[in-house]
Design an enzyme around this catalytic site. Structure first.
Site: not given
Length: 217
Positions: A72, A102, A172
């Site tokens: 993402h 992901d 992230s």
């Protein structure tokens, strides 16, 4: 960022290159295990700029021109700018991306002066250390500490590791390591948009499976 479920789950990625933060003292007696080198962890961690914001990533062991991050973080783009701990920018190309799991793999134009990180394991209640670039690029290399709080399924991806380590937008794709400095997971998501002691990680075995398949092709 997008929210998921009634509990308002947010991906911990793109927060919208770089100043190396002060490295935590490796003295023993401050709670840092002798087997864990926090400077090595910081040097293996990178910031990934996409033009829409930033996320984090890390150098794969023995492959200084390959970066692992969350899918993402690089969604919607084929090229990114990867900035290392020495503030050196590297043009990166997204070579692989799996939005369901992901996980993404980036190949950069030049090598990073880091040995990279190996995969490892940790169990429920074990200490873990997260590294990344939360909120702003000036906070590159921020390290936080927590434990493995649980194991979850089917929230954003098929499987997750839950931790109470402080993770915020921009983290992230950053590595989360055990007391030996081995990657046990990758920062993925948080509840509520900011750190609240509840974060999800992509497990190391998922990442390793993708990496082994990629490098074998």
């Amino acid at each position: 960022m997008s929210s998921h479920t009634k509990a308002k789950l947010y991906v911990a990625g793109c927060c919208s290159i770089i100043s190396l933060c002060v490295i935590l003292d490796g003295i023993r007696g401050n709670g840092v295990p002798r087997s864990l080198n926090l400077e090595t962890l910081q040097q293996a961690t990178v910031t990934i700029a996409t033009g829409l914001g930033h996320g984090s990533g890390w150098v794969m062991y023995d492959h200084p021109d390959h970066i692992i991050t969350c899918a993402h973080v690089v969604a919607g783009t084929d090229t990114v700018l990867v900035v290392d701990a020495w503030e050196i920018p590297h043009l990166g190309e997204v070579m692989f991306s799996d939005m369901e799991l992901d996980v993404a793999i980036i190949k950069i134009s030049s090598q990073i002066a880091s040995p990279g990180l190996l995969f490892g394991t940790a169990g429920l209640g074990d200490e873990v250390w997260a590294c990344g670039t939360p909120l702003t690029t000036s906070l590159f290399g921020t390290i936080t500490k927590g434990i493995i709080s649980g194991y979850r399924t089917g929230i954003l991806s098929p499987t997750h590791i839950q931790t109470d380590a402080a993770i915020n937008p921009g983290n992230s794709g950053g590595p989360v390591v055990n007391n030996r400095g081995e990657v046990i997971g990758m920062s993925q998501a948080i509840w509520g948009g900011m750190n609240c002691g509840l974060a999800l990680l992509v497990p190391a075995d998922v990442i390793e499976g993708i990496w082994v398949q990629y490098i074998g092709e």
